[in-house]
Design an enzyme around this catalytic site. Structure first.
Site, PDB file in Angstrom:
ATOM      1  N   THR A  34     -57.878   5.790  49.810  1.00  0.00           N
ATOM      2  CA  THR A  34     -57.069   5.416  50.978  1.00  0.00           C
ATOM      3  C   THR A  34     -55.844   6.313  51.138  1.00  0.00           C
ATOM      4  O   THR A  34     -55.231   6.350  52.193  1.00  0.00           O
ATOM      5  CB  THR A  34     -56.553   3.960  50.863  1.00  0.00           C
ATOM      6  OG1 THR A  34     -55.778   3.853  49.666  1.00  0.00           O
ATOM      7  CG2 THR A  34     -57.703   2.981  50.825  1.00  0.00           C
ATOM      8  N   CYS A  38     -49.129   1.698  45.852  1.00  0.00           N
ATOM      9  CA  CYS A  38     -48.662   0.314  45.875  1.00  0.00           C
ATOM     10  C   CYS A  38     -47.883  -0.049  44.626  1.00  0.00           C
ATOM     11  O   CYS A  38     -47.995   0.602  43.592  1.00  0.00           O
ATOM     12  CB  CYS A  38     -49.857  -0.635  45.927  1.00  0.00           C
ATOM     13  SG  CYS A  38     -50.675  -0.732  47.501  1.00  0.00           S
ATOM     14  N   CYS A  42     -48.821  -5.820  44.502  1.00  0.00           N
ATOM     15  CA  CYS A  42     -49.317  -5.842  45.889  1.00  0.00           C
ATOM     16  C   CYS A  42     -50.570  -6.704  46.002  1.00  0.00           C
ATOM     17  O   CYS A  42     -51.459  -6.670  45.167  1.00  0.00           O
ATOM     18  CB  CYS A  42     -49.629  -4.439  46.382  1.00  0.00           C
ATOM     19  SG  CYS A  42     -50.113  -4.414  48.127  1.00  0.00           S
ATOM     20  N   ARG A  43     -50.605  -7.494  47.084  1.00  0.00           N
ATOM     21  CA  ARG A  43     -51.732  -8.414  47.282  1.00  0.00           C
ATOM     22  C   ARG A  43     -52.872  -7.771  48.060  1.00  0.00           C
ATOM     23  O   ARG A  43     -53.787  -8.455  48.491  1.00  0.00           O
ATOM     24  CB  ARG A  43     -51.259  -9.676  48.017  1.00  0.00           C
ATOM     25  CG  ARG A  43     -50.207 -10.448  47.261  1.00  0.00           C
ATOM     26  CD  ARG A  43     -50.872 -11.446  46.326  1.00  0.00           C
ATOM     27  NE  ARG A  43     -49.929 -11.975  45.346  1.00  0.00           N
ATOM     28  CZ  ARG A  43     -50.273 -12.811  44.372  1.00  0.00           C
ATOM     29  NH1 ARG A  43     -51.517 -13.188  44.255  1.00  0.00           N
ATOM     30  NH2 ARG A  43     -49.375 -13.235  43.518  1.00  0.00           N
ATOM     31  N   ARG A  67     -49.119   7.996  50.506  1.00  0.00           N
ATOM     32  CA  ARG A  67     -48.166   7.326  51.382  1.00  0.00           C
ATOM     33  C   ARG A  67     -47.888   5.917  50.878  1.00  0.00           C
ATOM     34  O   ARG A  67     -48.781   5.273  50.327  1.00  0.00           O
ATOM     35  CB  ARG A  67     -48.724   7.228  52.811  1.00  0.00           C
ATOM     36  CG  ARG A  67     -48.654   8.526  53.596  1.00  0.00           C
ATOM     37  CD  ARG A  67     -49.374   8.399  54.932  1.00  0.00           C
ATOM     38  NE  ARG A  67     -50.825   8.204  54.750  1.00  0.00           N
ATOM     39  CZ  ARG A  67     -51.486   7.126  55.138  1.00  0.00           C
ATOM     40  NH1 ARG A  67     -50.851   6.129  55.728  1.00  0.00           N
ATOM     41  NH2 ARG A  67     -52.796   7.032  54.948  1.00  0.00           N
ATOM     42  N   CYS A  69     -47.559   1.976  50.742  1.00  0.00           N
ATOM     43  CA  CYS A  69     -48.284   0.879  51.378  1.00  0.00           C
ATOM     44  C   CYS A  69     -47.333   0.128  52.300  1.00  0.00           C
ATOM     45  O   CYS A  69     -46.181  -0.108  51.960  1.00  0.00           O
ATOM     46  CB  CYS A  69     -48.796  -0.048  50.277  1.00  0.00           C
ATOM     47  SG  CYS A  69     -49.346  -1.644  50.831  1.00  0.00           S
ATOM     48  N   CYS A  72     -46.636  -3.735  50.615  1.00  0.00           N
ATOM     49  CA  CYS A  72     -45.731  -3.992  49.488  1.00  0.00           C
ATOM     50  C   CYS A  72     -44.526  -3.059  49.510  1.00  0.00           C
ATOM     51  O   CYS A  72     -43.644  -3.161  48.649  1.00  0.00           O
ATOM     52  CB  CYS A  72     -46.470  -3.885  48.166  1.00  0.00           C
ATOM     53  SG  CYS A  72     -47.146  -2.251  47.830  1.00  0.00           S
TER      54      CYS A  72
HETATM   55 ZN   LIG Z   1     -49.359  -2.315  48.603  1.00  0.00          ZN
END
Ligand SMILES: [Zn+2]
Length: 356
Positions: A34, A38, A42-43, A67, A69, A72
């Protein structure tokens, strides 16, 4: 110490799987597929283990081309700010507790050693945990101001002012009727910070009493002007590093409003407006209500229009959830920060309500 707790691939992966907040600030994980990195807590969806890389700082992750997230927001809080949050958490525990709590138990509750906890508490709040607890029990903390004053003190001392003296000064101000607001914020200093969230840019502004403004915009440059328009005579000051803690809390709340928002609000409004806002705050995320129904609940069935203007006068986007009021026929209705944002907010809240 804590920093050494997540130094193996195994322990890091375990922290990611468990969304372990203790690992936040200690390392970050990036997902090759991706291009996003994170915090461990992070969820977001758990990636495949073979696609995960670890970094010990946001800088490292970003230099490697990842990059942050949007969920979070790993780049907006430092370890030190994480510590501030822990201390605030300890303050809350003391405020809620009827009996006195042992230092060791308090420290354990926020995952710090007694020694470090005591030292950090003193540094951040300006007084010792014991002094804080004593102050909590004093009659001066009136029930309705209880949570507000005490957390404000913790935050205030964590960067809004200089520790000890700020503590007493702040206390007096909290007891005062905020006449200055009615005069456009004359003599008031307002700190602010700007961050990105899934609705665009958001500005968070706060007096020493609490958060007094949350607004959205497409251009970060115009946001301070929006706050200034509300408080034309106040002095706007860009918040320092410690302010990031507050912005992070707000951005996290905007993204997942299920939890109770713990920071103090400095809500200014007429009695009627406050009554309307109070009803809105009782709604669950994703739940909507019509202007008429709010009016009915207030026992003023003809006041739907006044309810709509009270919503329009709300200065605390999302924290006072005026986006949950819609037209009687189910249409989305107006929103101070744009209908599109209102729709996105409600969609996001409903998605989370569906739960995963
Ligand atoms: Zn995240």
């Amino acid at each position: 110490m804590k920093l050494n707790s997540f130094n193996s691939d195994e322990s890091r992966w375990e922290a990611v799987c468990n969304n372990n907040p203790d690992a936040d600030g200690v390392f970050y994980y990036a997902v090759i597929t991706t291009g996003i990195y994170c915090r461990p807590s992070c969820r977001s969806k758990l990636p495949s283990r073979e696609n995960v890389h670890y970094f010990t700082s946001c800088n490292e992750a970003e230099s490697a081309g990842y990059r942050p997230c949007k969920r979070c927001t790993p780049a907006t809080i430092s370890k030190q700010e994480n510590t501030v949050l822990k201390i605030i958490q300890a303050c809350r525990i003391m405020e809620r507790s009827e009996a006195s709590i042992k230092l060791a138990d308090l420290a354990a509750a926020v995952n710090l050693s007694s020694y470090h906890f005591h030292r950090l508490f003193k540094k951040i709040v300006g007084i010792t945990p014991k002094q804080y607890a004593t102050k909590q029990q004093s009659r001066k903390f009136q029930a309705n101001l209880k949570s507000r004053t005490s957390v404000t003190e913790a935050i205030y001392a964590s960067g809004f002012g200089s520790s000890g003296s700020a503590y007493d000064k702040n206390r007096d101000q909290l007891a005062m009727v905020p006449k200055a607001y009615q005069e456009g914020g004359e003599g008031i200093s307002i700190r602010y910070g700007i961050a990105e969230c899934f609705l665009g840019w958001v500005i968070v502004a706060a007096t020493e009493r609490g958060i007094c403004g949350v607004e959205f915009g497409d251009d970060p440059g115009t946001l301070p002007g929006q706050i200034q328009a509300t408080f034309p005579k106040a002095t706007l000051v860009k918040g320092g590093v410690a302010f990031e803690t507050m912005i992070t809390a707000v951005v996290n709340y905007i993204q997942s409003p299920g939890e109770r928002f713990e920071l103090p609000l400095d809500i200014q409004g007429t009695v009627f407006q406050q009554q309307v806002w109070k009803i809105l705050k009782q709604l669950a995320p994703g739940e909507t209500i019509s202007y008429t129904e709010v009016a009915n609940r207030l026992g003023k069935p003809k006041a739907a229009r006044a309810v709509a203007s009270a919503c329009g006068a709300n200065k605390l986007a999302v924290l006072v959830p005026c986006h949950r009021v819609v037209a009687k026929n189910g249409a989305i209705g107006g929103y101070r920060w744009g209908k599109d944002r209102k729709k996105q907010l409600l969609d996001s809240e409903r998605d989370q309500g569906d739960g995963s």
